[in-house]
Motif scaffolding. Structure first.
Motif, PDB file in Angstrom:
ATOM      1  N   ILE A 166     -44.310   8.779  36.625  1.00  0.00           N
ATOM      2  CA  ILE A 166     -43.537   8.788  37.870  1.00  0.00           C
ATOM      3  C   ILE A 166     -42.908   7.878  38.374  1.00  0.00           C
ATOM      4  O   ILE A 166     -42.374   6.347  38.835  1.00  0.00           O
ATOM      5  CB  ILE A 166     -42.375   9.939  38.225  1.00  0.00           C
ATOM      6  CG1 ILE A 166     -41.880  10.742  37.097  1.00  0.00           C
ATOM      7  CG2 ILE A 166     -40.981   9.591  39.598  1.00  0.00           C
ATOM      8  CD1 ILE A 166     -42.201  12.273  38.140  1.00  0.00           C
ATOM      9  N   LYS A 167     -44.283   7.648  38.598  1.00  0.00           N
ATOM     10  CA  LYS A 167     -44.771   6.241  39.791  1.00  0.00           C
ATOM     11  C   LYS A 167     -44.556   5.249  39.282  1.00  0.00           C
ATOM     12  O   LYS A 167     -43.420   3.785  40.218  1.00  0.00           O
ATOM     13  CB  LYS A 167     -45.779   6.304  40.457  1.00  0.00           C
ATOM     14  CG  LYS A 167     -45.915   7.197  41.822  1.00  0.00           C
ATOM     15  CD  LYS A 167     -47.404   6.872  42.396  1.00  0.00           C
ATOM     16  CE  LYS A 167     -47.749   8.223  43.846  1.00  0.00           C
ATOM     17  NZ  LYS A 167     -48.735   7.558  44.116  1.00  0.00           N
ATOM     18  N   VAL A 168     -44.341   4.650  38.242  1.00  0.00           N
ATOM     19  CA  VAL A 168     -44.846   3.350  37.599  1.00  0.00           C
ATOM     20  C   VAL A 168     -43.010   3.193  37.105  1.00  0.00           C
ATOM     21  O   VAL A 168     -42.287   1.944  37.620  1.00  0.00           O
ATOM     22  CB  VAL A 168     -45.190   3.697  36.026  1.00  0.00           C
ATOM     23  CG1 VAL A 168     -44.858   2.159  34.900  1.00  0.00           C
ATOM     24  CG2 VAL A 168     -46.498   3.252  36.516  1.00  0.00           C
ATOM     25  N   ILE A 169     -42.070   4.433  37.054  1.00  0.00           N
ATOM     26  CA  ILE A 169     -41.047   4.245  36.593  1.00  0.00           C
ATOM     27  C   ILE A 169     -39.896   3.445  38.285  1.00  0.00           C
ATOM     28  O   ILE A 169     -38.583   2.766  37.765  1.00  0.00           O
ATOM     29  CB  ILE A 169     -40.153   5.064  35.387  1.00  0.00           C
ATOM     30  CG1 ILE A 169     -40.983   5.223  34.632  1.00  0.00           C
ATOM     31  CG2 ILE A 169     -38.634   5.525  35.356  1.00  0.00           C
ATOM     32  CD1 ILE A 169     -40.497   6.970  33.309  1.00  0.00           C
ATOM     33  N   ASP A 203     -44.827  12.726  43.904  1.00  0.00           N
ATOM     34  CA  ASP A 203     -44.544  10.710  43.334  1.00  0.00           C
ATOM     35  C   ASP A 203     -44.570   9.779  44.273  1.00  0.00           C
ATOM     36  O   ASP A 203     -44.684   9.183  44.904  1.00  0.00           O
ATOM     37  CB  ASP A 203     -44.431  10.929  42.529  1.00  0.00           C
ATOM     38  CG  ASP A 203     -45.604  11.071  40.966  1.00  0.00           C
ATOM     39  OD1 ASP A 203     -46.511  11.419  41.167  1.00  0.00           O
ATOM     40  OD2 ASP A 203     -45.258  12.335  39.914  1.00  0.00           O
ATOM     41  N   ILE A 204     -43.062  10.033  44.542  1.00  0.00           N
ATOM     42  CA  ILE A 204     -41.685   9.109  44.709  1.00  0.00           C
ATOM     43  C   ILE A 204     -42.472   9.172  46.786  1.00  0.00           C
ATOM     44  O   ILE A 204     -41.459   8.141  47.115  1.00  0.00           O
ATOM     45  CB  ILE A 204     -40.594   9.723  45.007  1.00  0.00           C
ATOM     46  CG1 ILE A 204     -40.362   9.469  43.243  1.00  0.00           C
ATOM     47  CG2 ILE A 204     -39.333   8.771  44.886  1.00  0.00           C
ATOM     48  CD1 ILE A 204     -38.851   9.425  42.267  1.00  0.00           C
ATOM     49  N   LEU A 205     -42.144  10.803  47.335  1.00  0.00           N
ATOM     50  CA  LEU A 205     -42.422  11.119  48.362  1.00  0.00           C
ATOM     51  C   LEU A 205     -43.731  10.105  48.777  1.00  0.00           C
ATOM     52  O   LEU A 205     -43.544   9.222  49.767  1.00  0.00           O
ATOM     53  CB  LEU A 205     -42.907  11.584  48.937  1.00  0.00           C
ATOM     54  CG  LEU A 205     -41.419  13.408  48.606  1.00  0.00           C
ATOM     55  CD1 LEU A 205     -41.788  14.641  49.420  1.00  0.00           C
ATOM     56  CD2 LEU A 205     -40.538  12.432  50.389  1.00  0.00           C
ATOM     57  N   GLU A 206     -44.674  10.059  47.901  1.00  0.00           N
ATOM     58  CA  GLU A 206     -46.182   8.736  48.900  1.00  0.00           C
ATOM     59  C   GLU A 206     -45.449   7.942  48.004  1.00  0.00           C
ATOM     60  O   GLU A 206     -46.064   6.630  48.922  1.00  0.00           O
ATOM     61  CB  GLU A 206     -46.889   8.974  47.283  1.00  0.00           C
ATOM     62  CG  GLU A 206     -48.275  10.689  47.474  1.00  0.00           C
ATOM     63  CD  GLU A 206     -48.375  11.264  46.499  1.00  0.00           C
ATOM     64  OE1 GLU A 206     -49.245  10.021  44.904  1.00  0.00           O
ATOM     65  OE2 GLU A 206     -49.048  11.852  45.894  1.00  0.00           O
ATOM     66  N   LEU A 207     -44.711   6.893  47.081  1.00  0.00           N
ATOM     67  CA  LEU A 207     -44.575   5.561  47.809  1.00  0.00           C
ATOM     68  C   LEU A 207     -43.251   5.271  48.599  1.00  0.00           C
ATOM     69  O   LEU A 207     -43.411   4.690  49.061  1.00  0.00           O
ATOM     70  CB  LEU A 207     -43.254   5.183  46.605  1.00  0.00           C
ATOM     71  CG  LEU A 207     -43.861   5.748  44.747  1.00  0.00           C
ATOM     72  CD1 LEU A 207     -42.852   4.868  43.442  1.00  0.00           C
ATOM     73  CD2 LEU A 207     -44.486   4.220  44.779  1.00  0.00           C
TER      74      LEU A 207
END
Ligand SMILES: [Zn+2]
Ligand SMILES: [Zn+2]
Length: 259
Positions: A166-169, A203-207
């Motif tokens: 998900i992080k890559v997408i 995952d997105i919260l980390e980004l």
């Protein structure tokens, strides 16, 4: 929560309760800044949103309630607008509001979060669906029309998850959100859906943390009892990720508040 900026009204034809019932519930939940952000009118999928004729009434009601309840709560005016090129209307985009939430609910006309059309997930490559979705989020950020990104990973709603990371997408969309200086909402409605987690995922919260992107909060309530119904879940996440500030908007100007 101190702030809750994503709430609907029955004008969109798929929510219930009177607007003052939403406000009373918000006061009960000790919200300080409560925003209405109903589905803005658009010449597309018209049965699930207010009409252009409703705008005057909606905006008037929000202002009326703002005045009546000003001692107890600050009421804000917004719209949730579908990011759909060629359909976004100037009457909405240039409306005199406190903020606009931009959301992606359609991919090439497919209402992917509507259970009626869930069969389509099996007809397509799941990674392509996710990539297409985050491309739309990226273009939305680039468009410069919005203040807040609504439920940033709504595409996970039915738990059809990608094979790719998900992080890559999501990474290009996140970079564009940072460049465009948009706020991402932490939307609690995911807890009542099959995915049963916050929008965004961890995952997105980390980004978001990595890129130091501002956040705000929304219940996405479609009835008064849904306001901050899942705030305990949200509070756990805020602690885990050590968020300390959230954004509120007045006349489309951002203010960061410590909570
Ligand atoms: Zn809705
Ligand atoms: Zn939405």
């Amino acid at each position: 929560m101190i702030i809750d900026l994503h709430n609907h009204t029955k004008l969109c034809n798929h929510a219930s309760g009177e607007m003052d019932e939403y406000v009373k519930e918000a006061i009960e939940k000790e919200i300080k800044y409560f925003g209405f952000s109903d589905h803005a009118p658009m010449e597309f999928d018209k049965e699930y949103r207010m009409s252009f004729n409703d705008m005057r009434f909606y905006e008037g009601e929000v202002k009326r309630l703002k005045d009546i309840y000003k001692k107890d709560i600050e009421i804000l005016l917004g719209y949730e607008v579908d990011y759909l090129p060629n359909y976004m209307d100037e009457r909405v985009i240039n409306a005199k509001v406190d903020y606009l939430i931009g959301s992606v609910h359609f991919l090439d006309g497919w209402g992917f979060d509507n259970p009626e059309f869930i069969g389509e997930y099996k007809n397509r490559d799941i990674d392509k669906i996710w990539e297409e979705y985050f491309d739309a989020i990226k273009s939305m950020a680039k468009s410069g029309k919005f203040d807040i990104v609504g439920h940033i990973d709504l595409i996970k709603v039915f738990k059809y998850l990608p094979k790719k990371e998900i992080k890559v997408i999501a990474s290009e969309a996140i970079k564009e959100i940072k460049r465009a200086n948009l706020v991402v909402e932490l939307n609690m409605a995911g807890y009542k859906k099959p995915i049963n987690e916050l929008y965004p995922s961890k995952d997105i919260l980390e980004l978001i943390k990595e890129h130091d992107i501002d956040i705000t909060f929304g219940s996405d309530a479609h009835k008064p009892s849904e306001i901050c119904k899942y705030e305990d879940n949200l509070k756990d996440i805020l602690k885990e990720f050590d968020f300390t500030k959230c954004a509120v908007f007045k006349d489309r100007d951002r203010e960061l508040i410590n909570f």
